[in-house]
Design a protein around this motif. Structure first.
Motif, PDB file in Angstrom:
ATOM      1  N   LEU A 150       0.818  -1.173  -0.019  1.00 42.55           N
ATOM      2  CA  LEU A 150       0.026  -0.022   0.006  1.00 42.55           C
ATOM      3  C   LEU A 150       1.046   1.375   0.005  1.00 42.55           C
ATOM      4  O   LEU A 150       0.488   2.251  -0.849  1.00 42.55           O
ATOM      5  CB  LEU A 150      -0.850  -0.147   1.347  1.00 42.55           C
ATOM      6  N   MET A 151       1.906   0.984   0.828  1.00 42.66           N
ATOM      7  CA  MET A 151       2.876   2.471   0.963  1.00 42.66           C
ATOM      8  C   MET A 151       3.353   2.697  -0.381  1.00 42.66           C
ATOM      9  O   MET A 151       3.306   3.972  -0.983  1.00 42.66           O
ATOM     10  CB  MET A 151       3.899   2.278   1.807  1.00 42.66           C
ATOM     11  N   SER A 197       3.828   6.093  -5.321  1.00 47.54           N
ATOM     12  CA  SER A 197       3.716   6.490  -6.841  1.00 47.54           C
ATOM     13  C   SER A 197       2.411   7.056  -7.376  1.00 47.54           C
ATOM     14  O   SER A 197       2.676   7.948  -8.159  1.00 47.54           O
ATOM     15  CB  SER A 197       3.430   4.751  -7.385  1.00 47.54           C
ATOM     16  N   ASP A 198       1.258   6.695  -6.633  1.00 47.63           N
ATOM     17  CA  ASP A 198       0.106   7.628  -6.922  1.00 47.63           C
ATOM     18  C   ASP A 198       0.198   9.239  -6.664  1.00 47.63           C
ATOM     19  O   ASP A 198       0.087   9.676  -7.216  1.00 47.63           O
ATOM     20  CB  ASP A 198      -1.358   6.953  -6.313  1.00 47.63           C
ATOM     21  N   LEU A 199       0.428   9.331  -5.359  1.00 49.32           N
ATOM     22  CA  LEU A 199       0.849  10.808  -5.195  1.00 49.32           C
ATOM     23  C   LEU A 199       1.899  11.530  -5.785  1.00 49.32           C
ATOM     24  O   LEU A 199       1.775  12.752  -5.956  1.00 49.32           O
ATOM     25  CB  LEU A 199       0.981  10.998  -3.513  1.00 49.32           C
ATOM     26  N   GLY A 258       1.960  14.770  -8.804  1.00 47.98           N
ATOM     27  CA  GLY A 258       2.884  16.110  -8.633  1.00 47.98           C
ATOM     28  C   GLY A 258       3.237  16.528  -7.238  1.00 47.98           C
ATOM     29  O   GLY A 258       4.141  17.406  -6.995  1.00 47.98           O
ATOM     30  N   LEU A 259       2.944  15.771  -6.198  1.00 43.66           N
ATOM     31  CA  LEU A 259       3.233  15.979  -4.878  1.00 43.66           C
ATOM     32  C   LEU A 259       4.806  15.492  -4.546  1.00 43.66           C
ATOM     33  O   LEU A 259       5.196  14.233  -5.251  1.00 43.66           O
ATOM     34  CB  LEU A 259       2.511  15.379  -3.849  1.00 43.66           C
ATOM     35  N   VAL A 304       4.940  13.238   4.098  1.00 38.85           N
ATOM     36  CA  VAL A 304       5.784  12.204   4.685  1.00 38.85           C
ATOM     37  C   VAL A 304       4.656  11.027   5.173  1.00 38.85           C
ATOM     38  O   VAL A 304       3.647  11.209   5.956  1.00 38.85           O
ATOM     39  CB  VAL A 304       6.479  12.493   5.900  1.00 38.85           C
ATOM     40  N   LEU A 305       4.817   9.863   4.323  1.00 39.00           N
ATOM     41  CA  LEU A 305       4.171   8.531   4.795  1.00 39.00           C
ATOM     42  C   LEU A 305       4.858   7.953   5.643  1.00 39.00           C
ATOM     43  O   LEU A 305       6.105   7.626   5.390  1.00 39.00           O
ATOM     44  CB  LEU A 305       3.720   7.888   3.237  1.00 39.00           C
TER      45      LEU A 305
END
Length: 163
Positions: A17-18, A23-25, A29-30, A97-98
């Motif tokens: 999931l991380m 990849s998605d975020l 452009g983040l 930050v994840l």
């Protein structure tokens, strides 16, 4: 610094999931950095390499640098593990930050859950868990996403963090 966590038991799907969230975020452009908590001894070095030799000789910190990346390794040498808040100060500024793990800290989180692990949910006793991502239907008092619904989970995190 805005942080959002992913927690869950071993083999619950946290790391996958991380990876998908990063990849998605970043695809939107983040800028995103990650912090991963390890519950066991780990080593980034390889025996015989110069940085390994420096560290095992007693260096408190070893900074390894090349044209493509740099890494700073700090040895605790019996000192207590630093809290997440201290570790976050070492990161360059980013949009988000994840954090994988650190389930006892007070930042907002999503719980990854797989039925096959036969582990109980953490969420019912933890108000910092804002949602659950699972591969099975669950009766919850907070949002539930399918574990593979990356875009919807990313949208939820962006709403929760105000990004």
């Amino acid at each position: 610094m805005i942080i959002f966590g992913v927690v869950g038991y071993k083999n619950s799907g946290k790391t996958g999931l991380m990876e998908r969230l990063v990849s998605d975020l970043t695809g939107r452009g983040l800028t995103v950095s990650t912090v991963k908590h390890a519950h066991h001894h780990f080593d980034l070095d390889q025996e015989g390499k110069d940085s390994y030799r420096h560290r095992t000789a007693g260096a408190g910190q070893v900074l390894l640098s090349s044209a493509t990346r740099w890494a700073l390794m700090s040895e605790l040498r019996g000192a207590p593990e630093p809290p997440l808040s201290n570790l976050l100060t070492r990161l360059d500024p980013v949009d988000l930050v994840l954090v994988e793990g650190f389930k006892r800290d007070s930042h907002p989180k999503i719980e990854a859950h797989r039925a096959a692990t036969r582990q109980p949910l953490i969420a019912p006793g933890d108000p910092t868990i804002r949602a659950v991502a699972s591969d099975s239907a669950l009766d919850l008092d907070r949002p539930l996403f399918h574990l593979d619904a990356t875009r919807e989970i990313a949208d939820f995190i962006l709403r929760e963090t105000g990004l």
